[in-house]
Scaffold this motif. Structure first.
Motif, PDB file in Angstrom:
ATOM      1  N   ILE A  63       0.802  -1.138   0.001  1.00  0.00           N
ATOM      2  CA  ILE A  63      -0.144  -0.071  -0.083  1.00  0.00           C
ATOM      3  C   ILE A  63       0.995   0.956   0.138  1.00  0.00           C
ATOM      4  N   GLY A  64       2.065   1.118   0.655  1.00  0.00           N
ATOM      5  CA  GLY A  64       3.059   2.413   0.765  1.00  0.00           C
ATOM      6  C   GLY A  64       3.329   2.624  -0.781  1.00  0.00           C
ATOM      7  N   LYS A  66       1.866   1.636  -3.645  1.00  0.00           N
ATOM      8  CA  LYS A  66       0.708   2.261  -4.541  1.00  0.00           C
ATOM      9  C   LYS A  66       0.439   3.678  -4.106  1.00  0.00           C
ATOM     10  N   GLY A  67       0.626   4.097  -2.762  1.00  0.00           N
ATOM     11  CA  GLY A  67       0.350   5.472  -2.566  1.00  0.00           C
ATOM     12  C   GLY A  67       1.452   6.349  -3.012  1.00  0.00           C
ATOM     13  N   ALA A  70       0.717   6.655  -6.713  1.00  0.00           N
ATOM     14  CA  ALA A  70      -0.328   7.927  -6.937  1.00  0.00           C
ATOM     15  C   ALA A  70       0.459   9.317  -6.648  1.00  0.00           C
ATOM     16  N   THR A  71       1.186   9.387  -5.535  1.00  0.00           N
ATOM     17  CA  THR A  71       1.707  10.867  -5.294  1.00  0.00           C
ATOM     18  C   THR A  71       2.718  11.334  -6.359  1.00  0.00           C
ATOM     19  N   GLY A 146       8.107   4.515   0.716  1.00  0.00           N
ATOM     20  CA  GLY A 146       6.813   4.740   1.730  1.00  0.00           C
ATOM     21  C   GLY A 146       6.678   3.337   2.461  1.00  0.00           C
ATOM     22  N   ARG A 150       6.939   2.824   6.578  1.00  0.00           N
ATOM     23  CA  ARG A 150       5.895   2.431   7.312  1.00  0.00           C
ATOM     24  C   ARG A 150       6.188   1.088   7.928  1.00  0.00           C
TER      25      ARG A 150
END
Length: 162
Positions: A63-64, A66-67, A70-71, A146, A150
């Protein structure tokens, strides 16, 4: 009032029953009237804890990633310089009035780090897989960073609890 009546009429099905969309909207409005910010913070915290119990490091890395992708798609190098500067300033504010014994301030370190990162990205050519032509961080790099951040955060939180 006429607009609301039209909206309500548009949200009725052919049998003049409320649609799921309208029912959800009304339920959300009723819930928000009955609960305050602390309620939502508490259910968010509980959801985060449940997620942490049910997922491993790879989940958070994914998820990091993917985030980060997107960022990176939506922001350029100025964005990363700005958040680096703001992070440095916030960190400096936290340690305000502490003795640095001749060390660089955290605000200065954040500013210099953001500038160095920006220069590095601007000077790199296409052979560098972590950067593209418009100064944006690659998806892979953003996601990796990311996910790693995390994972470190979870590791630190777990070691604090023991």
């Amino acid at each position: 009032m006429a607009n609301r009546n039209n909206r309500d009429n548009n949200n009725k099905d052919s049998n003049n029953k409320m649609t799921l969309e309208e029912a959800r909207r009304k339920g959300g409005e009723a819930t928000s009237k009955n609960h305050d910010r602390e309620f939502y913070e508490e259910i968010g915290r509980k959801g985060g804890e449940a997620t942490a119990e049910n997922h491993d490091r790879e989940f958070y890395e994914e998820i990091g990633r993917k985030g980060g992708e997107a960022t990176a798609e939506n922001h350029d190098r100025e964005f990363y310089e700005e958040i680096g500067r703001k992070g440095g300033e916030a960190r400096a504010e936290q340690s305000n009035n502490s003795n640095n014994n001749g060390k660089m301030s955290q605000e200065e370190a954040g500013r210099k780090g953001g500038e160095a990162r920006s220069k590095n990205r601007s000077n790199n050519n296409n052979d560098d897989n972590d950067n593209d032509n418009n100064g944006k961080m690659s998806r892979e790099e953003a996601g990796r960073k990311g996910g790693e951040a995390r994972a470190r955060q979870r590791k630190n939180n777990n070691s604090d609890e023991k």
